[in-house]
Design a protein around this motif. Sequence first.
Motif, PDB file in Angstrom:
ATOM      1  N   GLN A  10       2.983   0.662   7.590  1.00 54.77           N
ATOM      2  CA  GLN A  10       4.070   1.788   7.165  1.00 54.77           C
ATOM      3  C   GLN A  10       4.782   1.060   6.104  1.00 54.77           C
ATOM      4  O   GLN A  10       5.461   1.700   5.322  1.00 54.77           O
ATOM      5  CB  GLN A  10       4.736   1.960   8.439  1.00 54.77           C
ATOM      6  N   LEU A  11       5.000  -0.243   6.110  1.00 53.24           N
ATOM      7  CA  LEU A  11       5.844  -0.931   5.112  1.00 53.24           C
ATOM      8  C   LEU A  11       5.305  -0.796   3.634  1.00 53.24           C
ATOM      9  O   LEU A  11       5.918  -0.670   2.701  1.00 53.24           O
ATOM     10  CB  LEU A  11       6.027  -2.580   5.474  1.00 53.24           C
ATOM     11  N   LEU A  12       3.962  -1.031   3.836  1.00 56.17           N
ATOM     12  CA  LEU A  12       3.092  -0.861   2.601  1.00 56.17           C
ATOM     13  C   LEU A  12       3.283   0.577   1.922  1.00 56.17           C
ATOM     14  O   LEU A  12       3.437   0.663   0.596  1.00 56.17           O
ATOM     15  CB  LEU A  12       1.786  -1.262   2.787  1.00 56.17           C
ATOM     16  N   ILE A  13       3.062   1.520   2.796  1.00 57.70           N
ATOM     17  CA  ILE A  13       3.315   2.607   2.293  1.00 57.70           C
ATOM     18  C   ILE A  13       4.732   3.202   1.682  1.00 57.70           C
ATOM     19  O   ILE A  13       4.703   3.518   0.841  1.00 57.70           O
ATOM     20  CB  ILE A  13       3.117   3.830   3.384  1.00 57.70           C
ATOM     21  N   LYS A  14       5.775   2.565   2.563  1.00 52.90           N
ATOM     22  CA  LYS A  14       7.161   2.784   2.035  1.00 52.90           C
ATOM     23  C   LYS A  14       7.309   2.137   0.632  1.00 52.90           C
ATOM     24  O   LYS A  14       8.218   3.020  -0.270  1.00 52.90           O
ATOM     25  CB  LYS A  14       7.985   2.036   3.081  1.00 52.90           C
ATOM     26  N   ALA A  15       6.658   0.977   0.328  1.00 55.01           N
ATOM     27  CA  ALA A  15       6.797   0.303  -0.906  1.00 55.01           C
ATOM     28  C   ALA A  15       6.009   1.070  -1.953  1.00 55.01           C
ATOM     29  O   ALA A  15       6.161   0.507  -3.276  1.00 55.01           O
ATOM     30  CB  ALA A  15       6.450  -1.279  -0.662  1.00 55.01           C
ATOM     31  N   GLY A  16       5.182   1.918  -1.536  1.00 52.72           N
ATOM     32  CA  GLY A  16       4.436   2.644  -2.483  1.00 52.72           C
ATOM     33  C   GLY A  16       3.218   1.954  -2.990  1.00 52.72           C
ATOM     34  O   GLY A  16       2.467   2.035  -4.048  1.00 52.72           O
ATOM     35  N   LEU A  17       2.656   0.835  -2.205  1.00 49.56           N
ATOM     36  CA  LEU A  17       1.500   0.055  -2.642  1.00 49.56           C
ATOM     37  C   LEU A  17       0.152   0.639  -2.088  1.00 49.56           C
ATOM     38  O   LEU A  17      -0.910   0.550  -2.517  1.00 49.56           O
ATOM     39  CB  LEU A  17       1.662  -1.424  -1.859  1.00 49.56           C
TER      40      LEU A  17
END
Length: 581
Positions: A10-17
Amino acid sequence: MASSTPLLGQLLIKAGLVTESQLNEALRVQKLEGKRLGSVLLKLSYLTEEGLITFLSRQYNVPAINLSDHKIDISLLKVIPYETAKKYQLVPISRDGASLRIAISDPSNNFALDDIKFLTGMKISVYVASETSIIETIEKHYRKEQTVKVAVAGGKAGDANELDDLSKIIGNVMDDFVIVEEKEDKDIPKEGDAPVVKLVNGILLNALKSRASDIHVEPAEELIRVRYRIDGVLQPVLKLPVKMKNAITSRLKIMSHLDISERRLPQDGRIKLKMSENREIDFRVSTLPTLFGEKIVLRLLDKSNLQLELPKLGFDEKQLLDFLDAIERPYGMILVTGPTGSGKTTTLYSALMHLNKPGVNIMTAEDPVEYNFFGINQVHIRDDIGLNFATALRSFLRQDPDIVLVGEIRDFETAEIAIKAALTGHLVLSTLHTNDAPSTISRLINMGIEPLMVATSTVLIVAQRLARKICPDCKEEDTGISKVTLLKVGVSEDQVDNVKCYIGKGCGYCNSTGYRGRVAVHEIMPVKDELRELILQGAPAVEIKKEAIRLGMSSLRQSAIRKMTEGITTLEEVLRVTIED
């Protein structure tokens, strides 16, 4: 690489990665392969290592480090063992007093960080590095320990400086364990900064970290050699100046409560080390006067590493069923045979733990008692005061036992009492030193036991050996073995075309030996009616073996070959631990 929790995704999605569909695909692959989420994302090319490291560094507020540009302090490799570094994917970088800097692929793994803090007793400073660079660093630097020469205090001016480096060689060992009930002696150094104390403690602690089963301290004419037995094979570890002989010997004797003034006779003792609140390790100590001084051998007894689950001992399906059927009978005698160090005691303890229930009275006579277990009445044999196996066994029969374990049948008297106990409603377990299961029958008869008594009392005989297992981290197919060789070893003609052999090429995790751990190889012979007839007729061991194989017994060689074809061990080990049928 990073933690496999959905939070990271979820953090990676939030960061757009990564996108949500990419994350779902990565989670699906992760479930199939059991790898870390970060590793799967890299494998699928949804992320670059550089991008992931930058993200982790920023997210968890820890600096990133390029290990290829950083010089590793080799002395710190002893602080964190190979297995721990590999398990958590981390390496120690440098040390500043009581602070240890480590590089880790997953800075969110608090369990790993807490474990390292507990293991080292230091404050941990965390850096994040790529999984690839950490694995390469571990492979490059964790190598087999090199032989180290240590100077002795006193004499030359340079000796003190050399001994100051001793803590770098063996690590900060004084905080790792305490000696339980150590005797006081004014002539022997016990302070934490005493070089000999640090050296001996380092030898013991390093043996634990190396998975050694025995430590050999051997004086020679010009040096002292220290060797560890790892996976059944002795490996040199240290060479020390001969001037340290008396100091090391005295230190070990004091720790094991032996007479330091007696150097002409063998002595036996025990060292108990407390590693933590819930973990104690015993060292069984034996001294023997040799030409150049006393040789000392220490046997490590670590209950936390004791494997007592029967299905995990190496039995195949039929062997396990035969063994369970025998030990669950209400009476009869079960014998486990093999040379010293073949795992006989572990097999017997495993049987007892399977049978250990509140409604059962289990009594054992052992020389010595290696491990103590709740619910089992264990007696330590002491020949010096007349408490031998035969005496203990007679007393057991007046203690209303259901199951009796006799550590070893050494003579006619012990054998006779054990067999009579087996014939009068008791389950008796014991060991003998014979080469295979059928020859055990001949051994008992040669002791003076009547064939009728042997035939009617004996339920099952187990012969076993321990073979080294191939290291899973450097396992590869061995294409250099011909079909002719396999046929000569004992592989059947209908199997030889499909057999694949494997070998360990050697890596940092196995000390470049290609082996890590051991597996038991068994020959299990249930004493069926057909075999009883042969015993009563006085048939030789060869004839008994032939009939046992006809009835379905796998010989030691056949069992070892099965382990080889399953990729568990090597052809080299098959030839080392078994002989041709």
